[in-house]
Design an enzyme around this catalytic site. Sequence first.
Site, PDB file in Angstrom:
ATOM      1  N   ALA A 247       0.704  -1.132  -0.154  1.00  0.00           N
ATOM      2  CA  ALA A 247       0.086  -0.037   0.002  1.00  0.00           C
ATOM      3  C   ALA A 247       0.865   1.335  -0.111  1.00  0.00           C
ATOM      4  O   ALA A 247       0.399   2.458  -0.020  1.00  0.00           O
ATOM      5  CB  ALA A 247      -0.885   0.106   1.340  1.00  0.00           C
ATOM      6  N   CYS A 248       2.214   1.161   0.100  1.00  0.00           N
ATOM      7  CA  CYS A 248       3.102   2.477   0.201  1.00  0.00           C
ATOM      8  C   CYS A 248       3.670   2.449  -1.239  1.00  0.00           C
ATOM      9  O   CYS A 248       4.353   1.718  -1.697  1.00  0.00           O
ATOM     10  CB  CYS A 248       4.160   1.935   1.347  1.00  0.00           C
ATOM     11  SG  CYS A 248       5.744   3.129   1.467  1.00  0.00           S
TER      12      CYS A 248
END
Length: 140
Positions: free
Chosen positions: A10-11
């Site tokens: 998600a980063c």
Amino acid sequence: MQVEIWHNPACGTSRNTLALIRHVGIEPTIIEYLRDPPDKQRLRDAIAAAGIGVRDAIRDKQPEYRALGLDDPSLSDDALLDAMIATPVLINRPFVFTPMGARLCRPDSSLVLDILPPCDRPFAKEDGEVVIDANGQRVR
């Protein structure tokens, strides 16, 4: 070359770091550390190998940081490590380990290039920022 990345899909920084590793032709071992966090000694060793301090390896922008009182400067490294293991979202990312060294590749995913074989093929991050230009030169 054996490469390991502590990754959070998600980063964006983590995704760009993974893409750079793959761009140089390496398929790393991917550890999704939020699901499979390191133990305390492995985290301590990773921080030391990267040449940073424990406070450099903690995500102080996470709400949990203040909620757990981790902004208290008198807290020991052991207390911070315990909090990071109990709440892995507090571990800064991505950490990358290669035979050439270890890096915390935040805030700049291109830091991973310091510990990878040279690459002269152009590369741009997912936001379009050029990391390796058309001449094969690293853009800083």
